[in-house]
Design an enzyme around this catalytic site. Structure first.
Site, short mmCIF file in Angstrom:
data_model
loop_
_atom_site.label_atom_id
_atom_site.label_comp_id
_atom_site.label_asym_id
_atom_site.label_seq_id
_atom_site.Cartn_x
_atom_site.Cartn_y
_atom_site.Cartn_z
N THR A 187 51.80 41.75 44.50
CA THR A 187 51.76 40.66 43.66
C THR A 187 52.65 41.09 42.45
O THR A 187 52.96 42.28 42.20
CB THR A 187 50.45 40.17 43.32
OG1 THR A 187 49.84 41.54 42.55
CG2 THR A 187 49.72 39.99 44.21
N GLU A 331 49.43 35.88 48.29
CA GLU A 331 48.47 36.23 49.14
C GLU A 331 48.18 35.04 50.37
O GLU A 331 47.31 35.40 51.16
CB GLU A 331 47.01 36.02 48.22
CG GLU A 331 46.68 37.43 47.29
CD GLU A 331 47.33 37.01 45.99
OE1 GLU A 331 48.35 36.40 46.00
OE2 GLU A 331 46.91 37.70 44.87
N LYS A 444 41.27 25.24 26.60
CA LYS A 444 39.91 24.85 26.51
C LYS A 444 39.70 24.51 25.16
O LYS A 444 39.55 25.09 24.08
CB LYS A 444 38.86 26.07 26.74
CG LYS A 444 39.16 26.42 28.40
CD LYS A 444 38.30 27.52 28.60
CE LYS A 444 38.77 27.97 30.06
NZ LYS A 444 39.89 29.03 30.06
N TRP A 449 39.04 20.36 28.76
CA TRP A 449 40.27 21.19 29.36
C TRP A 449 41.38 20.28 29.28
O TRP A 449 41.66 19.11 29.57
CB TRP A 449 40.12 21.52 30.80
CG TRP A 449 39.17 22.49 30.93
CD1 TRP A 449 38.43 23.11 30.21
CD2 TRP A 449 39.02 23.12 32.33
NE1 TRP A 449 37.48 24.25 30.72
CE2 TRP A 449 37.80 23.99 31.93
CE3 TRP A 449 39.39 22.90 33.59
CZ2 TRP A 449 37.47 24.92 33.09
CZ3 TRP A 449 38.83 23.73 34.83
CH2 TRP A 449 37.96 24.75 34.55
P1 AMP Z 1 53.02 34.49 43.55
O1 AMP Z 1 52.19 35.25 44.50
O2 AMP Z 1 53.91 35.24 42.50
O3 AMP Z 1 54.10 33.70 44.33
O4 AMP Z 1 52.40 33.37 42.48
C1 AMP Z 1 51.32 32.38 42.86
C2 AMP Z 1 51.07 31.58 41.98
O5 AMP Z 1 52.29 30.72 41.31
C3 AMP Z 1 50.06 30.52 42.33
O6 AMP Z 1 48.87 30.88 42.49
C4 AMP Z 1 50.50 29.41 41.44
O7 AMP Z 1 49.54 29.83 40.36
C5 AMP Z 1 51.68 29.39 41.01
N1 AMP Z 1 52.40 28.40 42.01
C6 AMP Z 1 53.08 28.59 43.21
N2 AMP Z 1 53.77 27.38 43.49
C7 AMP Z 1 53.22 26.26 42.74
C8 AMP Z 1 53.53 25.07 42.56
N3 AMP Z 1 54.23 24.34 43.38
N4 AMP Z 1 52.90 24.48 41.47
C9 AMP Z 1 52.11 25.12 40.56
N5 AMP Z 1 52.01 26.26 40.51
C10 AMP Z 1 52.42 27.00 41.49
#
Ligand code: AMP
Length: 549
Positions: A187, A331, A444, A449
């Site tokens: 990640t 994940e 918050k 929210w």
């Molecule tokens: P990563 O593991 O770096 O791809 O990050 C994952 C995170 O990216 C998710 O938990 C979301 O918070 C954000 N994310 C991915 N796709 C979207 C989307 N279409 N809209 C909003 N947030 C997103």
């Protein structure tokens, strides 16, 4: 009673074999700074993948379970490594070349990569790290670049083409257990050290089938996909594997990710599909507005990785490029949801409302929402809670490092094994997810929210705003209040009062930010998302010029 079905493991080598024979003439097209892109058929990819596997095993001594790192842009050689390492039983480890160098070294050491394949152009990044990489025995360099820094280094150095030349073009791929590790990806580590997610052959196989479903990306061998999303970002969203399953061509941009070259490759290679995070599309949109090109073949654009602002979707629709919004995480392999409207809404006024959500869950991704007290919330499109998911391509733990037990931190996994996504939103009865925020980014304010994403999307709908990021900042009276940072378009005249007035009709009055700042750019993470941690720090350190209305 047991079934009478054959028990054939779902292996990446099966996808490779299929692609290289049934879709032998499909191509991986790699963009270059020369006149012509490099074209390689899936049949050639198949042969060269076998050659690479022979080289890794016979010359470099790679054994089952060994980690093979890649520090590479998107191109044909990276696709070959994508298939060679897992198919032979090793584990592909894609390295995020935008991580800070220290973190990159940490990740290589944590995964214990034995081999690193690297682009010649990325040697300036790798060479200074080599003394700190404890497990790396071999470096394989692909493509042009200054190799002088490699003289006298400890790992043995090889040239990719020389290494594979003359080796057999077929490989007797082992019949592995489908649950074995195939690939791993860390990640991006916005909080603490990056965490390792390990994908299995089975999870990659099933995920690729999902990518190919008509209600997902639904590409066929008549398509060409421009894969802007990096191969180091969650397996390029599964597109390379999906391509060898159904035979669509892959157009790989290599390191040419600026809006100009992207527009040029769309015009000249004429892809029908493309995939990237919103910031890439914002840049491309500005480029196409300034210098219009023929992008008429690009019918479908998959946007994910962060929320797609509705204004961006509208702008692309107007250019004839239909945006399909998707949500996922490292994940979740990453495909979690994809926003295609249900049949009854297609072509109606309701359709857009569905398309701007994060989308619908496929059959293999189960979802539930958890309220602040841990209670499960209804799918009524109103009750907002933290999203938890489970399914065959969802992580159940993190890689512990060698010899350790898989890590299941309580803040990431529920007691009954669901992944806690850290994303907050609602789900409708029809299974459409609408995210309002990351749990850690939500503002918050006085017990209520405020969604930072909603404010950003509304602001980015203003014609003079190029980008906007909203973060929570401490407030004596309310606990937290929103701070809006905006990047204005060239020649913009809008002031904060005007922007606030523009927002007034779109969000509740008490949600309107009173703190504003104009910035040159919004800081981005290594995978191109708004880096709100940095904005909060800039504010705390007094580095932003803030106006209070
Ligand atoms: P990563 O593991 O770096 O791809 O990050 C994952 C995170 O990216 C998710 O938990 C979301 O918070 C954000 N994310 C991915 N796709 C979207 C989307 N279409 N809209 C909003 N947030 C997103």
């Amino acid at each position: 009673m047991l079934s009478t079905m054959q028990d054939v493991p779902l292996l990446i080598s099966r996808i490779l074999r299929h692609g290289a024979t049934v879709h032998a003439s499909s191509q991986v097209i790699t963009w270059t700074d020369g006149a012509e892109p490099r074209r390689r058929s899936f049949a050639e990819i198949g042969s060269r993948t076998a050659q690479l596997a022979h080289a890794l095993r016979d010359e470099l001594g790679v054994r089952e379970g060994d980690r093979v790192g890649t520090l590479m842009w998107n191109h044909a050689e990276h696709v070959e490594t994508y298939f060679a390492a897992p198919s032979m039983g090793a584990v592909l480890h894609t390295l995020n070349l935008r991580l800070p160098p220290q973190q990159l070294a940490w990740v290589v050491n944590h995964a214990e990569d034995r081999v690193v394949l690297v682009d010649g152009s990325l040697l300036p990044l790798l060479v200074p790290l080599l003394p700190h990489l404890r497990s790396v025995e071999h470096v394989v360099v692909s493509g042009p670049g200054d190799r002088s820094g490699l003289e006298g280094v400890r790992p043995r150095v090889h040239d990719y083409e020389e290494l594979i030349a003359g080796r057999p073009t077929a490989y007797d791929w082992p019949e592995l257990d489908e649950r074995r590790a195939a690939a791993m990806c860390y990640t991006s580590g916005t909080t603490g050290d990056p965490k390792g997610v390990v994908f299995s052959h089975r999870s990659v196989y099933l995920h690729s089938m999902q990518v190919n479903m008509a209600q997902s990306m639904g590409l066929t061998d008549a398509d060409t996909s421009l894969v802007v999303v990096p191969q180091f970002h969650v397996n390029a969203w599964g597109l390379p594997h999906a391509a060898l399953m159904t035979g669509f061509n892959l157009l790989m941009p290599d390191r040419f990710l600026q809006p100009g070259p992207l527009a040029e490759m769309i015009e000249s290679v004429r892809p029908t599909h493309a995939a990237a995070v919103p910031t890439i599309w914002q840049g491309l949109l500005a480029e196409l507005t300034a210098r219009p090109r023929d992008v008429s073949t690009l019918g479908q654009v998959t946007i994910g990785g962060s929320a797609c602002p509705p204004a961006l979707m509208e702008a692309f629709d107007a250019l004839g490029m239909r945006v399909c919004h998707a949500w996922g995480m490292t994940e979740t392999s990453p495909l979690g949801t994809i926003a295609r409207a249900p049949g009854h809404a297609v072509g109606t006024d309701e359709e857009f409302g569905y398309r701007v959500t994060q989308g619908r869950f496929p059959a293999s991704v189960e979802a539930r929402l958890r309220g602040p007290d841990g209670d499960t919330l209804p799918w009524d499109g109103r009750s907002a809670g933290e999203l938890e998911v489970r399914g065959p391509w969802i992580a159940g733990a993190y890689y512990p490092g060698p010899d350790g037990e898989p890590l299941r931190p309580a803040e990431k996994f529920s007691e009954d094994g669901w992944l806690k996504t850290g994303d907050v939103g609602t789900i409708t009865q029809e299974g459409y997810l609408a995210l309002t925020d990351r749990a850690k980014d939500v503002i918050k304010s006085g017990g209520e929210w405020i969604s930072s994403v909603e404010l950003e999307n509304a602001l980015m709908g203003h014609p003079e705003v190029a980008e906007a990021a909203v973060v929570a900042v401490p407030d004596e009276k309310w606990g937290e209040r929103p701070l809006a940072t905006v990047v204005l378009k060239e020649g913009a005249t809008a002031d904060f009062e005007a922007l606030r007035a523009f927002l007034a009709g779109k969000v509740a009055r008490w949600q309107l930010p009173e703190r504003w700042s104009v910035v040159q750019t919004v800081p981005k993470t290594s995978v191109g998302k708004f880096d709100k941690k940095v904005i909060r720090k800039q504010y705390a350190d007094g580095d932003l010029d803030v106006t209070q209305l």
